[in-house]
Design a protein around this motif. Structure first.
Motif, PDB file in Angstrom:
ATOM      1  N   CYS A   1     -11.841 -34.245  41.493  1.00  0.00           N
ATOM      2  CA  CYS A   1     -12.701 -34.375  40.305  1.00  0.00           C
ATOM      3  C   CYS A   1     -13.460 -33.048  39.907  1.00  0.00           C
ATOM      4  O   CYS A   1     -13.337 -32.612  38.727  1.00  0.00           O
ATOM      5  N   LEU A   2     -13.853 -32.487  40.903  1.00  0.00           N
ATOM      6  CA  LEU A   2     -14.677 -31.187  40.824  1.00  0.00           C
ATOM      7  C   LEU A   2     -13.625 -29.952  40.323  1.00  0.00           C
ATOM      8  O   LEU A   2     -14.025 -29.123  39.412  1.00  0.00           O
ATOM      9  N   GLN A   3     -12.424 -29.869  40.958  1.00  0.00           N
ATOM     10  CA  GLN A   3     -11.503 -28.812  40.515  1.00  0.00           C
ATOM     11  C   GLN A   3     -11.061 -29.439  39.027  1.00  0.00           C
ATOM     12  O   GLN A   3     -11.150 -28.040  38.275  1.00  0.00           O
ATOM     13  N   GLY A   4     -10.908 -30.523  38.528  1.00  0.00           N
ATOM     14  CA  GLY A   4     -10.516 -30.701  37.188  1.00  0.00           C
ATOM     15  C   GLY A   4     -11.731 -30.404  36.364  1.00  0.00           C
ATOM     16  O   GLY A   4     -11.421 -29.729  35.462  1.00  0.00           O
TER      17      GLY A   4
ATOM     18  N   SER B   1     -11.838 -23.372  30.708  1.00  0.00           N
ATOM     19  CA  SER B   1     -11.201 -23.441  29.420  1.00  0.00           C
ATOM     20  C   SER B   1     -11.973 -23.479  28.081  1.00  0.00           C
ATOM     21  O   SER B   1     -11.903 -22.681  27.200  1.00  0.00           O
ATOM     22  N   GLU B   2     -13.086 -24.134  28.344  1.00  0.00           N
ATOM     23  CA  GLU B   2     -14.055 -24.030  27.149  1.00  0.00           C
ATOM     24  C   GLU B   2     -14.733 -22.744  27.169  1.00  0.00           C
ATOM     25  O   GLU B   2     -15.249 -22.339  25.966  1.00  0.00           O
TER      26      GLU B   2
ATOM     27  N   LEU C   1      -4.330 -24.790  30.795  1.00  0.00           N
ATOM     28  CA  LEU C   1      -5.098 -25.913  31.200  1.00  0.00           C
ATOM     29  C   LEU C   1      -4.198 -27.251  31.346  1.00  0.00           C
ATOM     30  O   LEU C   1      -4.413 -27.931  32.517  1.00  0.00           O
ATOM     31  N   TYR C   2      -3.339 -27.386  30.570  1.00  0.00           N
ATOM     32  CA  TYR C   2      -2.224 -28.346  30.856  1.00  0.00           C
ATOM     33  C   TYR C   2      -1.508 -28.401  32.301  1.00  0.00           C
ATOM     34  O   TYR C   2      -1.404 -29.307  32.841  1.00  0.00           O
TER      35      TYR C   2
ATOM     36  N   ARG D   1      -2.149 -29.353  39.651  1.00  0.00           N
ATOM     37  CA  ARG D   1      -2.931 -29.225  40.662  1.00  0.00           C
ATOM     38  C   ARG D   1      -3.985 -30.492  40.788  1.00  0.00           C
ATOM     39  O   ARG D   1      -4.433 -30.621  41.924  1.00  0.00           O
ATOM     40  N   ILE D   2      -3.958 -31.196  40.022  1.00  0.00           N
ATOM     41  CA  ILE D   2      -4.865 -32.549  40.485  1.00  0.00           C
ATOM     42  C   ILE D   2      -4.097 -33.669  40.529  1.00  0.00           C
ATOM     43  O   ILE D   2      -3.040 -34.058  39.824  1.00  0.00           O
TER      44      ILE D   2
END
Length: 182
Positions: A152-155, A162-163, A172-173, A179-180
């Motif tokens: 969750c923290l990584q995502g 990215s923002e 991002l994709y 990775r998640i």
């Protein structure tokens, strides 16, 4: 190098791929996921596309496994250590360590398992002790919950960066896809 670490690093090399020089990557050219800056710190002075795989393996072992004490995490829990290695390679080992520390503090049931720790990005005896206490207390579900917290923290970090920098949207994709883990 242990057989297990060899397998882990081989899988990481597969995810990272060979030579990449993407215009949107502010880190510049990479080979096996190793940036030119890191390669130079480890003595590579040639063109990045010719950096040998053996050097990449050594860098992963030294800089991303042993130096941040993820090898010591593996003595407590291999799966958590592998996640920290993967995150550390992609975001920096201090970021991965801070994610572990933040997660352990938040999952500490108001300090009823151990004293909350300083989130300093250094995996030392305090962090290792907290990890062991947490896993002992939470048993087999504890590992899964901690992995979810780390992911969750990584995502969230991937979305935030990215923002903040539109060119990171190019990655991002792939970051979320590779990775998640659910």
């Amino acid at each position: 190098m242990s057989r297990r670490l060899t397998v882990i690093i081989d899988e990481l090399l597969d995810r990272e791929g060979g030579y990449v020089d993407h215009a949107d990557d502010k880190g510049g050219a990479t080979m096996y996921g190793i940036t030119e800056q890191v390669a130079r710190l480890h003595g590579w002075d040639g063109k990045m596309q010719y950096m040998p795989k053996t050097l990449a393996v050594q860098i992963y072992k030294d800089q991303y496994w042993s130096a941040p004490n993820f090898d010591r995490v593996a003595m407590i829990n291999q799966r958590i250590a592998e996640e920290l290695l993967d995150t550390g390679v992609n975001m920096g080992v201090a970021v991965a360590a801070k994610m572990l520390q933040r997660s352990l503090n938040a999952l500490n049931s108001q300090e009823s398992y151990y004293a909350d720790m300083l989130v300093d990005g250094i995996v030392g005896n305090t962090t290792l002790g907290a990890l062991k206490h947490y896993l002992d207390r939470r048993q087999h579900h504890g590992e899964d919950v901690l992995m979810k917290a780390l992911n969750c923290l990584q995502g969230a970090r991937y979305i935030t960066i990215s923002e903040a920098r539109e060119r990171n949207e190019s990655f991002l994709y792939g970051w979320l896809h590779h990775r998640i883990h659910l």
